[in-house]
Design a protein around this motif. Structure first.
Motif, PDB file in Angstrom:
ATOM      1  N   GLN A 103       3.682   4.950  17.321  1.00 43.71           N
ATOM      2  CA  GLN A 103       4.373   6.229  17.412  1.00 43.71           C
ATOM      3  C   GLN A 103       5.362   6.340  16.242  1.00 43.71           C
ATOM      4  O   GLN A 103       5.740   5.334  15.636  1.00 43.71           O
ATOM      5  N   PRO A 104       5.795   7.551  15.913  1.00 48.76           N
ATOM      6  CA  PRO A 104       6.796   7.711  14.854  1.00 48.76           C
ATOM      7  C   PRO A 104       8.018   6.832  15.101  1.00 48.76           C
ATOM      8  O   PRO A 104       8.543   6.777  16.214  1.00 48.76           O
ATOM      9  N   GLY A 156       5.234   0.281   9.355  1.00 49.24           N
ATOM     10  CA  GLY A 156       5.453   1.190  10.479  1.00 49.24           C
ATOM     11  C   GLY A 156       5.181   2.635  10.112  1.00 49.24           C
ATOM     12  O   GLY A 156       4.824   2.969   8.973  1.00 49.24           O
ATOM     13  N   VAL A 157       5.341   3.480  11.105  1.00 53.08           N
ATOM     14  CA  VAL A 157       5.136   4.920  10.949  1.00 53.08           C
ATOM     15  C   VAL A 157       6.488   5.572  10.732  1.00 53.08           C
ATOM     16  O   VAL A 157       7.441   5.329  11.493  1.00 53.08           O
ATOM     17  N   VAL A 158       6.571   6.346   9.682  1.00 48.71           N
ATOM     18  CA  VAL A 158       7.828   7.005   9.355  1.00 48.71           C
ATOM     19  C   VAL A 158       8.183   8.015  10.445  1.00 48.71           C
ATOM     20  O   VAL A 158       7.334   8.794  10.880  1.00 48.71           O
ATOM     21  N   PRO A 178       0.828  -1.219   0.000  1.00 44.72           N
ATOM     22  CA  PRO A 178       0.000   0.000   0.000  1.00 44.72           C
ATOM     23  C   PRO A 178       0.859   1.266   0.000  1.00 44.72           C
ATOM     24  O   PRO A 178       1.988   1.280   0.494  1.00 44.72           O
ATOM     25  N   GLU A 179       0.302   2.298  -0.568  1.00 49.32           N
ATOM     26  CA  GLU A 179       0.932   3.628  -0.522  1.00 49.32           C
ATOM     27  C   GLU A 179       0.102   4.516   0.399  1.00 49.32           C
ATOM     28  O   GLU A 179      -0.953   5.015   0.024  1.00 49.32           O
ATOM     29  N   VAL A 180       0.562   4.665   1.635  1.00 51.38           N
ATOM     30  CA  VAL A 180      -0.137   5.443   2.658  1.00 51.38           C
ATOM     31  C   VAL A 180       0.817   6.523   3.163  1.00 51.38           C
ATOM     32  O   VAL A 180       1.945   6.214   3.600  1.00 51.38           O
ATOM     33  N   GLU A 181       0.388   7.767   3.117  1.00 55.43           N
ATOM     34  CA  GLU A 181       1.233   8.882   3.559  1.00 55.43           C
ATOM     35  C   GLU A 181       1.628   8.702   5.018  1.00 55.43           C
ATOM     36  O   GLU A 181       0.789   8.426   5.880  1.00 55.43           O
ATOM     37  N   GLY A 182       2.908   8.809   5.290  1.00 55.26           N
ATOM     38  CA  GLY A 182       3.405   8.711   6.654  1.00 55.26           C
ATOM     39  C   GLY A 182       3.653   7.288   7.121  1.00 55.26           C
ATOM     40  O   GLY A 182       4.066   7.087   8.263  1.00 55.26           O
ATOM     41  N   MET A 183       3.442   6.301   6.237  1.00 60.73           N
ATOM     42  CA  MET A 183       3.672   4.899   6.633  1.00 60.73           C
ATOM     43  C   MET A 183       4.512   4.198   5.560  1.00 60.73           C
ATOM     44  O   MET A 183       4.564   4.618   4.401  1.00 60.73           O
ATOM     45  N   PRO A 186      18.239  -2.444  11.448  1.00 60.91           N
ATOM     46  CA  PRO A 186      17.931  -1.068  11.047  1.00 60.91           C
ATOM     47  C   PRO A 186      16.474  -0.735  11.343  1.00 60.91           C
ATOM     48  O   PRO A 186      15.584  -1.590  11.221  1.00 60.91           O
ATOM     49  N   GLY A 187      16.180   0.513  11.720  1.00 59.56           N
ATOM     50  CA  GLY A 187      14.860   0.863  12.234  1.00 59.56           C
ATOM     51  C   GLY A 187      13.824   1.216  11.197  1.00 59.56           C
ATOM     52  O   GLY A 187      12.993   2.108  11.443  1.00 59.56           O
ATOM     53  N   THR A 188      13.818   0.555  10.032  1.00 60.04           N
ATOM     54  CA  THR A 188      12.774   0.762   9.033  1.00 60.04           C
ATOM     55  C   THR A 188      12.107  -0.578   8.741  1.00 60.04           C
ATOM     56  O   THR A 188      12.659  -1.658   9.043  1.00 60.04           O
TER      57      THR A 188
END
Length: 572
Positions: A500-501, A569-571, A351-356, A536-538
């Motif tokens: 959370q971010p 996750g949340v960017v 999915p393409e979701v803003e902020g995720m 790595p945290g992504t």
């Protein structure tokens, strides 16, 4: 004066005095006329000489037999010899007394013995094993003249007959060696058997099925028709267990004939049976017999049948191997299509979701598998994220996976919360009637605006969250409930977690946590948690680290279960 008495055929019951030369044939100018198209115009000649009475075949199309043997040259007749011209049987009597057509007083009636029904299914013409124990006159070791898998006939005593037997084997081998269709192959074998063994009236083949039962494969009589053949159980056991070809004389008893009919129709039956052996495996048996009086097989015939059986067994083994290869090729093509169909049930992209951010990986243990994952948009803007694992692997698991994937998408647009979706899915599993099948599933709803997660778990691995603030990995979702299909009315618990971010959620199938190395040591959830804490945290970074660590753990060990991983996750 010598006599020729017709025992069977158009002239049955008639007797003919033999004086000088007597020609037997189809045309009216013959001394003995047989109005039969299978008989040649001038078929055979019998001649009385000072040295005895001789019979000679006049280059006929179907040949002349004496005591069941095809004659190749002028042959001396002895008292009680049987002469056969196609289906016409004569007995030769040396002397001056005319005898009855039956050749003397009839023998005592033989008792009728019913064949035993073994419940063997017939494939086309039927054959049955009978408990009549044929009198075994001789056996022939099937391995005695096999050199490198090739039949080599005995040459002891008569080089001409050995050459004739070899030519017969070569002719049959040429007819069947290139045939790869089992039914056509068996038909060709039976046709050739009746050509080689002119004394035979019927030929039959029985093969072992996958369950180890000896079942009918084909049977043929001389007129080319299918015919029921009762084969002695003891003869078959002798042939199969000792791997020998068997020659036997067995009493003919058949309730189709009544006591008023000639006992000649119920005379002793000559029969031969040989096992079909390829690579030391007994594939079945081959059988020929006759019910005609005076027709008896010889040990030379038995040796020839052994050679025919050896060639037939190799041809059948080759045909079966060809069939298996075709089936494997067809299965591979079907699996390729099934893999394409199954792939269509999985998301083609993240999915393409803003902020995720999202990252996924899926690999089946076999060509097709039973894991599923999906991202389903909901009418209010929320998103259902699911990862499930169908019990088992392969085609059955893939079929359940396809159904479950469809059910998830359908219910996710009708119900908002995971706890209300899972009971429906469990009931749908129960409807399949597959009591030994179940599905584990982690079902999450994510709000793209608030990043709130609603979590329900049906017996699946715990969702894990790598917190962006401190790198700690925590389990979320509470206590897992029963897998789907175990308790259709079960009420699933639901918990809430707000991302959370920098937070990354990881969903895996047990193909990750239970991946095994060469010593059967599992990867384990604890190792997964430790890895996530240092990765790595992504979402993509954590996914790549998991896959690399699992690969390092299992080494060259084959994948034992479907492996699926979904990270999001949340960017920060």
């Amino acid at each position: 004066m010598p006599l020729l008495t017709a025992l069977d055929g158009l002239l049955a019951g008639d007797s003919f005095e033999i004086e000088g030369r007597v020609v037997i044939g189809r045309t009216p100018d013959c001394d003995i006329t047989l109005a039969d198209p299978s008989v040649s115009r001038q078929h055979a000649r019998i001649e009385v000489t000072p040295g005895g009475v001789w019979v000679e075949d006049l280059l006929s199309g179907n040949g002349t037999l004496v005591n069941g043997q095809m004659i190749q040259e002028r042959t001396l007749l002895h008292d009680k010899d049987v002469v056969e011209i196609c289906s016409h049987v004569f007995r030769f009597t040396a002397g001056q007394t005319k005898v009855a057509a039956s050749g003397g007083p009839p023998p005592a009636e033989l008792p009728h013995v019913e064949p035993v029904d073994l419940g063997i299914p017939a494939a086309g013409p039927s054959q049955a094993l009978s408990d009549r124990t044929g009198a075994i006159q001789g056996t022939y070791d099937m391995g005695a003249t096999m050199v490198g898998g090739v039949f080599t006939p005995s040459v002891a005593g008569d080089l001409a007959k050995a050459n004739q037997r070899l030519q017969s084997i070569v002719r049959i081998s040429s007819a069947i060696q290139t045939e790869l269709e089992i039914d056509v192959l068996l038909s060709a074998v039976l046709d050739n058997l009746l050509e080689v063994f002119r004394a035979a009236e019927r030929s039959a083949l029985m093969l072992y099925d996958e369950a180890g039962a000896l079942v009918s494969a084909a049977a043929r009589n001389r007129s080319g028709q299918d015919e029921e053949v009762a084969i002695s159980r003891s003869i078959v056991q002798e042939a199969v267990q000792k791997k020998v070809a068997v020659l036997s004389v067995d009493a003919m008893s058949d309730d189709r004939f009544n006591g008023a009919m000639s006992i000649m129709k119920l005379n002793m039956r000559s029969m031969m049976c040989a096992p079909l052996i390829a690579r030391d495996e007994v594939l079945g048996i081959i059988h020929v017999d006759t019910t005609q009086q005076g027709r008896q097989f010889t040990k030379e015939d038995l040796e020839l049948l052994g050679g025919v059986a050896a060639q037939t067994a190799l041809a059948i083994a080759s045909a079966k191997m060809h069939q298996r290869l075709l089936e494997q090729d067809r299965m591979q093509r079907d699996l390729k299509v099934a893999t394409q169909v199954q792939t269509s049930f999985l998301p083609s992209s993240t999915p393409e979701v803003e902020g995720m951010e999202f990252a996924t990986f899926y690999r089946a243990a076999l060509d097709i598998g039973g894991d599923l994952y999906d991202f389903v948009p909901q009418p209010d803007g929320g998103m259902i994220i699911v990862l499930g694992d169908v019990s088992g692997k392969g085609v059955p698991a893939a079929l359940l996976m396809a159904r479950m994937s469809s059910d998830v998408r359908f219910r996710s647009v009708q119900e908002r919360e995971p706890k209300d979706i899972l009971p429906y899915l469990s009931a749908r599993m129960d409807e399949t009637g597959m009591s030994d099948a179940f599905v584990t599933m982690a079902l999450l709803r994510v709000d793209p605006e608030t990043h709130e997660m609603l979590i329900a778990n049906a017996g699946h691995c715990d969702p894990l969250v790598r917190r962006g603030a401190d790198g700690e990995v925590v389990r979320v979702g509470g206590e897992p409930g029963f897998p789907l299909g175990i308790m259709p009315d079960y009420e699933y618990e639901q918990s809430t977690y707000v991302l959370q971010p920098g937070d990354v959620v990881c969903l895996v199938s047990d193909g990750v946590t239970e991946a095994m190395d060469a010593e059967k040591n599992q990867y384990t959830e604890d190792r997964l948690i430790r890895l996530m804490a240092t990765a790595p945290g992504t979402a993509q970074g954590i996914l790549d680290a998991i896959l690399a660590d699992v690969k390092s753990h299992v080494g060259d060990t084959a994948q034992s279960d479907d492996l699926t991983c979904v990270c999001f996750g949340v960017v920060a």
